[in-house]
Design a protein around this motif. Sequence first.
Motif, PDB file in Angstrom:
ATOM      1  N   LEU A  54       0.826  -1.204   0.000  1.00  0.00           N
ATOM      2  CA  LEU A  54       0.000   0.000   0.000  1.00  0.00           C
ATOM      3  C   LEU A  54       0.860   1.253   0.000  1.00  0.00           C
ATOM      4  O   LEU A  54       0.566   2.218  -0.722  1.00  0.00           O
ATOM      5  N   GLY A  55       1.932   1.251   0.795  1.00  0.00           N
ATOM      6  CA  GLY A  55       2.775   2.440   0.896  1.00  0.00           C
ATOM      7  C   GLY A  55       3.338   2.872  -0.433  1.00  0.00           C
ATOM      8  O   GLY A  55       3.361   4.072  -0.756  1.00  0.00           O
ATOM      9  N   VAL A  66       6.224   7.629   1.288  1.00  0.00           N
ATOM     10  CA  VAL A  66       5.517   6.956   2.380  1.00  0.00           C
ATOM     11  C   VAL A  66       6.474   5.919   2.943  1.00  0.00           C
ATOM     12  O   VAL A  66       6.836   4.956   2.261  1.00  0.00           O
ATOM     13  N   LEU A  67       6.907   6.126   4.169  1.00  0.00           N
ATOM     14  CA  LEU A  67       7.892   5.262   4.807  1.00  0.00           C
ATOM     15  C   LEU A  67       7.201   4.315   5.770  1.00  0.00           C
ATOM     16  O   LEU A  67       6.536   4.756   6.714  1.00  0.00           O
ATOM     17  N   VAL A  68       7.354   3.024   5.555  1.00  0.00           N
ATOM     18  CA  VAL A  68       6.788   2.013   6.450  1.00  0.00           C
ATOM     19  C   VAL A  68       7.776   1.755   7.574  1.00  0.00           C
ATOM     20  O   VAL A  68       8.948   1.474   7.340  1.00  0.00           O
ATOM     21  N   GLU A  69       7.305   1.866   8.814  1.00  0.00           N
ATOM     22  CA  GLU A  69       8.157   1.673   9.983  1.00  0.00           C
ATOM     23  C   GLU A  69       7.562   0.584  10.864  1.00  0.00           C
ATOM     24  O   GLU A  69       6.378   0.625  11.194  1.00  0.00           O
ATOM     25  N   ASN A  70       8.381  -0.388  11.238  1.00  0.00           N
ATOM     26  CA  ASN A  70       7.939  -1.495  12.086  1.00  0.00           C
ATOM     27  C   ASN A  70       8.149  -1.143  13.551  1.00  0.00           C
ATOM     28  O   ASN A  70       9.253  -0.814  13.967  1.00  0.00           O
ATOM     29  N   LYS A  71       7.063  -1.234  14.317  1.00  0.00           N
ATOM     30  CA  LYS A  71       7.086  -0.964  15.756  1.00  0.00           C
ATOM     31  C   LYS A  71       6.395  -2.124  16.476  1.00  0.00           C
ATOM     32  O   LYS A  71       5.294  -1.984  17.010  1.00  0.00           O
ATOM     33  N   ASN A 276      -8.326   9.687   2.755  1.00  0.00           N
ATOM     34  CA  ASN A 276      -9.219   8.594   2.369  1.00  0.00           C
ATOM     35  C   ASN A 276      -9.324   8.479   0.854  1.00  0.00           C
ATOM     36  O   ASN A 276      -9.271   7.375   0.287  1.00  0.00           O
ATOM     37  N   LYS A 277      -9.442   9.603   0.196  1.00  0.00           N
ATOM     38  CA  LYS A 277      -9.529   9.603  -1.265  1.00  0.00           C
ATOM     39  C   LYS A 277      -8.247   9.065  -1.893  1.00  0.00           C
ATOM     40  O   LYS A 277      -8.284   8.288  -2.866  1.00  0.00           O
ATOM     41  N   ALA A 278      -7.105   9.470  -1.345  1.00  0.00           N
ATOM     42  CA  ALA A 278      -5.820   9.005  -1.880  1.00  0.00           C
ATOM     43  C   ALA A 278      -5.639   7.509  -1.666  1.00  0.00           C
ATOM     44  O   ALA A 278      -5.141   6.789  -2.545  1.00  0.00           O
ATOM     45  N   ILE A 279      -6.028   7.001  -0.492  1.00  0.00           N
ATOM     46  CA  ILE A 279      -5.887   5.568  -0.214  1.00  0.00           C
ATOM     47  C   ILE A 279      -6.798   4.762  -1.125  1.00  0.00           C
ATOM     48  O   ILE A 279      -6.392   3.726  -1.672  1.00  0.00           O
ATOM     49  N   ASN A 280      -8.028   5.212  -1.310  1.00  0.00           N
ATOM     50  CA  ASN A 280      -8.933   4.498  -2.215  1.00  0.00           C
ATOM     51  C   ASN A 280      -8.427   4.529  -3.656  1.00  0.00           C
ATOM     52  O   ASN A 280      -8.573   3.543  -4.393  1.00  0.00           O
TER      53      ASN A 280
END
Length: 328
Positions: A54-55, A66-71, A276-280
């Motif tokens: 998705l990122g 868009v940076l995915v970070e694991n926590k 929301n619009k960008a994710i869709n």
Amino acid sequence: MLNPRRRLALAALAWAPLALAALPAAAQDAQQQPVHLLVGYSAGGPVDQGARLLGAALARELGTPVLVENKPGANATLAASEVSRAKADGLTLWFAASPTVTISPNVMSRMPLDPVKDLTPVAPVLSYYNVLVANNSEPYKNAQELVAYGKAHPGKLSYGSAGVGGSNHLGALLFARRSGIQMNHIPYKGNAPAMTDVIGGQISMMMDIISTASGYIQGGKVRAIAVTSPQRNASLPEVPTLAESGIEGLKGFDVGGWYGVYGPKGMAPELVARLNKAINAALAQPELQKRYRELGYDEWTGSPQKLAERAATERAMWATVTQGIVVD
């Protein structure tokens, strides 16, 4: 008059949450601050995999990294807590797997946040289901045979999970209750070590997310018994559903989970709508849809309200299943 390249650049930047008036003027000018998408699980797992796909697509829609970070930690509540404390500027988001929102509030003795009060629903992303898999040497090959074996040998069956209170723990518990058999729960620190012991025969079976279990099934490492979705899964079309097993207590069996995006509380409605619009739009990209389908996910898109309503419904449903289960 702007040249075409400049017009395209400005159009892309218009999607970015940084362009909203809520951000400082310097940030609006730079247009370079990334969006941080936090994941409450380790890298390489199904949630991390879903977030990274998705990122990449979302970055194209927003025109910003868009940076995915694991926590990882505390049933993914560490990541959720960090997001809840972040500025409500759209730059820190949480890629949530449903158990943290729907199950953890019912079982954790010290929940570090209230998902309803401390977070803002932004967008649904995907639905997923589990598949019940067994060691290849087990004598049963389908749900009917498994239930018959369980009734003839009470207490002999064992199943693994990613931990007490996890979705695959409670999904298997619900299956056992509704089919009238006893199974011993063996919790692990993640799905991978549980799957290792199913393959090795230390435990009888487990439920695992289809996206990660399908490789073991197709490679002949484990035997697929049934999927937990109401219809067969496109990536495992030959595997029946528990609902179609003919077992009375399993009629209508529909137990799965989902991924969704949340932000901190207090986000401006206009910012939520923009994200929301960008994710869709990202989820509508054909290449992303194809990849998610290959992994066994089901499309689930829509409004923030749709995400909030499903979370509330499932939180109430799991409350009845989890009575007496406490995770410290």
